[in-house]
Write an enzyme that holds these catalytic residues in place. Structure first.
Site, PDB file in Angstrom:
ATOM      1  N   HIS A   1       0.879  -1.189   0.000  1.00  0.00           N
ATOM      2  CA  HIS A   1       0.000   0.000   0.000  1.00  0.00           C
ATOM      3  C   HIS A   1       0.910   1.232   0.000  1.00  0.00           C
ATOM      4  CE1 HIS A   1      -3.531   2.320   0.587  1.00  0.00           C
ATOM      5  NE2 HIS A   1      -3.882   1.965   1.813  1.00  0.00           N
TER       6      HIS A   1
ATOM      7  N   ASP B   1       3.111   5.594  -6.881  1.00  0.00           N
ATOM      8  CA  ASP B   1       4.282   5.487  -6.013  1.00  0.00           C
ATOM      9  C   ASP B   1       5.584   5.373  -6.787  1.00  0.00           C
ATOM     10  OD1 ASP B   1       3.010   5.736  -3.608  1.00  0.00           O
ATOM     11  OD2 ASP B   1       2.405   3.643  -3.583  1.00  0.00           O
TER      12      ASP B   1
ATOM     13  N   HIS C   1      -1.628  -2.481  -9.766  1.00  0.00           N
ATOM     14  CA  HIS C   1      -2.613  -1.879  -8.862  1.00  0.00           C
ATOM     15  C   HIS C   1      -3.822  -2.779  -8.773  1.00  0.00           C
ATOM     16  CE1 HIS C   1      -5.316   1.028  -7.026  1.00  0.00           C
ATOM     17  NE2 HIS C   1      -4.210   1.606  -6.603  1.00  0.00           N
TER      18      HIS C   1
HETATM   19  N1  CMC Z   1       5.685  -7.207 -10.043  1.00  0.00           N
HETATM   20  C1  CMC Z   1       5.602  -8.439 -10.624  1.00  0.00           C
HETATM   21  N2  CMC Z   1       4.445  -9.115 -10.776  1.00  0.00           N
HETATM   22  C2  CMC Z   1       3.331  -8.535 -10.316  1.00  0.00           C
HETATM   23  C3  CMC Z   1       3.338  -7.268  -9.698  1.00  0.00           C
HETATM   24  C4  CMC Z   1       4.576  -6.597  -9.573  1.00  0.00           C
HETATM   25  N3  CMC Z   1       4.643  -5.401  -9.021  1.00  0.00           N
HETATM   26  N4  CMC Z   1       2.096  -6.948  -9.325  1.00  0.00           N
HETATM   27  C5  CMC Z   1       1.315  -7.968  -9.702  1.00  0.00           C
HETATM   28  N5  CMC Z   1       2.056  -8.931 -10.303  1.00  0.00           N
HETATM   29  C6  CMC Z   1       1.558 -10.174 -10.930  1.00  0.00           C
HETATM   30  C7  CMC Z   1       1.191 -11.231  -9.896  1.00  0.00           C
HETATM   31  O1  CMC Z   1       2.286 -12.075  -9.602  1.00  0.00           O
HETATM   32  C8  CMC Z   1       0.072 -11.951 -10.586  1.00  0.00           C
HETATM   33  O2  CMC Z   1       0.629 -12.803 -11.559  1.00  0.00           O
HETATM   34  P1  CMC Z   1      -0.101 -14.222 -11.928  1.00  0.00           P
HETATM   35  O3  CMC Z   1      -1.447 -13.854 -12.459  1.00  0.00           O
HETATM   36  O4  CMC Z   1       0.799 -14.848 -12.933  1.00  0.00           O
HETATM   37  O5  CMC Z   1      -0.176 -14.989 -10.631  1.00  0.00           O
HETATM   38  C9  CMC Z   1      -0.666 -10.842 -11.339  1.00  0.00           C
HETATM   39  O6  CMC Z   1       0.342  -9.838 -11.598  1.00  0.00           O
HETATM   40  C10 CMC Z   1      -1.815 -10.231 -10.559  1.00  0.00           C
HETATM   41  O7  CMC Z   1      -1.302  -9.855  -9.293  1.00  0.00           O
HETATM   42  P2  CMC Z   1      -2.146  -9.769  -7.947  1.00  0.00           P
HETATM   43  O8  CMC Z   1      -1.223  -9.926  -6.797  1.00  0.00           O
HETATM   44  O9  CMC Z   1      -3.313 -10.697  -8.039  1.00  0.00           O
HETATM   45  O10 CMC Z   1      -2.679  -8.298  -8.034  1.00  0.00           O
HETATM   46  P3  CMC Z   1      -3.317  -7.528  -6.855  1.00  0.00           P
HETATM   47  O11 CMC Z   1      -4.376  -6.700  -7.467  1.00  0.00           O
HETATM   48  O12 CMC Z   1      -3.703  -8.421  -5.750  1.00  0.00           O
HETATM   49  O13 CMC Z   1      -2.083  -6.659  -6.321  1.00  0.00           O
HETATM   50  C11 CMC Z   1      -0.647  -4.876  -5.827  1.00  0.00           C
HETATM   51  C12 CMC Z   1      -1.983  -5.302  -6.462  1.00  0.00           C
HETATM   52  C13 CMC Z   1      -0.562  -3.349  -5.887  1.00  0.00           C
HETATM   53  C14 CMC Z   1      -0.582  -5.326  -4.374  1.00  0.00           C
HETATM   54  C15 CMC Z   1       0.519  -5.524  -6.642  1.00  0.00           C
HETATM   55  O14 CMC Z   1       0.437  -5.139  -7.984  1.00  0.00           O
HETATM   56  C16 CMC Z   1       1.870  -5.186  -6.047  1.00  0.00           C
HETATM   57  O15 CMC Z   1       2.323  -5.862  -5.116  1.00  0.00           O
HETATM   58  N6  CMC Z   1       2.572  -4.113  -6.595  1.00  0.00           N
HETATM   59  C17 CMC Z   1       3.834  -3.660  -6.033  1.00  0.00           C
HETATM   60  C18 CMC Z   1       3.569  -2.819  -4.791  1.00  0.00           C
HETATM   61  C19 CMC Z   1       3.050  -1.431  -5.145  1.00  0.00           C
HETATM   62  O16 CMC Z   1       3.572  -0.750  -6.018  1.00  0.00           O
HETATM   63  N7  CMC Z   1       2.024  -0.995  -4.401  1.00  0.00           N
HETATM   64  C20 CMC Z   1       1.460   0.344  -4.531  1.00  0.00           C
HETATM   65  C21 CMC Z   1       0.061   0.352  -5.025  1.00  0.00           C
HETATM   66  S1  CMC Z   1      -0.440   2.011  -5.523  1.00  0.00           S
HETATM   67  C22 CMC Z   1      -0.500   2.918  -4.055  1.00  0.00           C
HETATM   68  C23 CMC Z   1      -1.649   2.602  -3.203  1.00  0.00           C
HETATM   69  O17 CMC Z   1      -2.788   2.778  -3.651  1.00  0.00           O
HETATM   70  O18 CMC Z   1      -1.415   2.191  -2.053  1.00  0.00           O
END
Ligand code: CMC
Length: 437
Positions: free
Chosen positions: A273, A371, A314
């Site tokens: 987050h 971010d 995201h």
């Molecule tokens: N790097 C590599 N792979 C990723 C990433 C990433 N940053 N984010 C998602 N994926 C992959 C994930 O492994 C999955 O792959 P597969 O379908 O093959 O299993 C797919 O993309 C979908 O990921 P998810 O975890 O189901 O997506 P989510 O919606 O649950 O997660 C997130 C969203 C923001 C937690 C994630 O994208 C992440 O960890 N990003 C990095 C941390 C980040 O930048 N966070 C700030 C968010 S914006 C500020 C805020 O609003 O707080």
């Protein structure tokens, strides 16, 4: 197409294939966005709970504050796009918009500005409260504690059923959070606290309290103040994200607003987050050089490696993060004005270019989020990396407070209480210790 809000437009029929029974549930329509199936009577009628562990398909409340269309990359506060607000408005105007529902006219703006400005000082005893923390504490650890502690200082505004007290608490939180954030930074740097200055704007005053020193005059750079104002606007609210949902859940038990905002700060801290802006900078340092990018991209794609590209992806935006575009522009202006030649920026741009072409990221719709750029701009402005998430908390306090107020003013307020799918042991007999294996 625009619809009238909260109308019952249809019913949704679900059939239990095991028994053949069918159940009708009302479908509600909002102004924009998908309709929702009202399952409040689901358990009473079907004897089943629904299962949605990360709330990916659950609407937890009605809200008039913020609308996001993740597929189209749209973010609107009370109907105004974030791009337009960032270009034409300022943070206090946006705060008024979120809190009160409308952009203020001149008189309302002056009054709101006055109310916030004249609440920026904190109780003098809070200065001593800081001394209980170690100097090397993470600033977010201090912020969680010190914000929760405000409930011990402002007893006269804790009655959440009194409209005027709710208003005073909201103004106090919006006004005092930058003061506490700046005090936190000064404390960890070992520098004296700077009292707020009422002749400065919200963003200017914040920069002054963070970077000013009693030994010499501090002149606020207007480009930095403008960039800070934009950063605050871009982070002000974001619908029912983890920290906002935390604030609402805490508030649903009728906890006081200072305690609720403290719980939001705790939730924001995590790297998935608000903690991502700090994590982006740490990741760029870890990558170190452009030649190492392919190795880190490969790691991000490897399911056996926990490494993720921080600042990418995201939960809601699956096209583009509209905040990222605005911030990228502000970032360019700040770096040019300061003449910063940060090699990390070049590294970040190369990382962005490669990731945006890579089918892994393209197929999963993983774009740079807000971010990705905020870390770079805040570093250039001179903030220590550990302060990045604190800045996010300063801005988001407006959203948290507005969401909390909206919830308390909802006539059907009930304590939040999710259910579960229990997968532990069924009932078993107690075994005395001398008979246990
Ligand atoms: N790097 C590599 N792979 C990723 C990433 C990433 N940053 N984010 C998602 N994926 C992959 C994930 O492994 C999955 O792959 P597969 O379908 O093959 O299993 C797919 O993309 C979908 O990921 P998810 O975890 O189901 O997506 P989510 O919606 O649950 O997660 C997130 C969203 C923001 C937690 C994630 O994208 C992440 O960890 N990003 C990095 C941390 C980040 O930048 N966070 C700030 C968010 S914006 C500020 C805020 O609003 O707080």
């Amino acid at each position: 197409m625009s619809k009238s809000a909260d109308t019952k437009s249809n019913t949704f029929t679900m059939t239990n294939n095991a028994t053949g029974e069918s159940f009708d549930f009302p479908v509600l329509s909002g102004t924009c966005g998908p309709d929702v199936v009202d399952i409040r009577k689901f358990y009473a009628e079907t004897g089943h709970f629904t299962f949605d562990p990360s709330f990916t398909a659950t609407g937890s409340c009605k809200s008039k504050l913020t609308f996001i269309d993740g597929d189209k990359g749209i973010l609107m506060h009370r109907g105004y796009t974030i791009e337009e607000l960032a270009e034409k408005s300022n943070f206090l105007e946006v705060a008024h918009l979120l809190l009160e529902g409308e952009l203020p006219n001149k008189k309302q703006y002056e009054e709101f500005d006055h109310n916030i400005t004249y609440h920026t000082m904190v109780h003098e005893q809070i200065n001593y409260f800081f001394r209980g923390f170690r100097r090397d504490a993470h600033p977010m650890a201090i912020m969680c504690g010190i914000t929760g502690a405000l409930s011990a200082f402002y007893h006269d505004s804790l009655d959440i059923w009194d409209e005027r007290q709710r208003e005073i608490s909201a103004h106090r939180l919006i006004a005092k959070i930058p003061t506490l954030a700046a005090m936190t930074m000064k404390y960890t740097l070992g520098q004296p606290f700077m009292y707020p200055r009422n002749d400065l704007s919200y963003a200017e005053n914040f920069l002054y309290m963070c970077f000013g020193l009693p030994a010499e005059p501090y002149k606020v750079n207007p480009i930095l103040a403008d960039a800070m104002d934009k950063i605050l606007i871009l982070h002000a609210d974001h619908e029912q994200n983890a920290s906002t949902s935390t604030v609402r859940l805490a508030g649903s038990s009728q906890a006081n607003p200072f305690a609720c905002i403290s719980s939001g700060i705790a939730s924001l801290w995590g790297p998935s987050h608000g903690g991502a802006n700090q994590a982006v900078l740490e990741m760029l340092d870890q990558i170190g050089d452009k030649k190492n990018i392919p190795e880190f991209i490969a790691r991000a794609k490897d399911k056996d490696d926990p490494f993720r590209l921080m600042g990418f992806g995201h939960r809601v935006y699956k096209n583009t993060d509209p905040r990222a575009g605005v911030l990228k522009k502000a970032c360019d202006e700040v770096l040019e004005d300061l003449g910063v030649q940060d090699p990390r920026l070049e590294l970040a741009m190369e990382l962005e270019r490669i990731a945006l072409e890579d089918p892994y990221f393209v197929d999963r719709k993983l774009f740079p989020n807000v971010d990705f750029y905020s870390g770079i701009i805040l570093k250039a402005m001179g903030f220590p990396v550990e302060m990045f998430t604190v800045l996010f908390a300063v801005a988001r306090t407006v959203g948290w407070v507005s969401q909390w107020k909206e919830m308390i003013e909802e006539p059907t307020l009930k304590i939040g209480r999710p259910r579960q799918l229990y997968i532990g042991e069924d009932h078993r007999k107690y075994v005395p210790m001398n008979k246990r294996k």
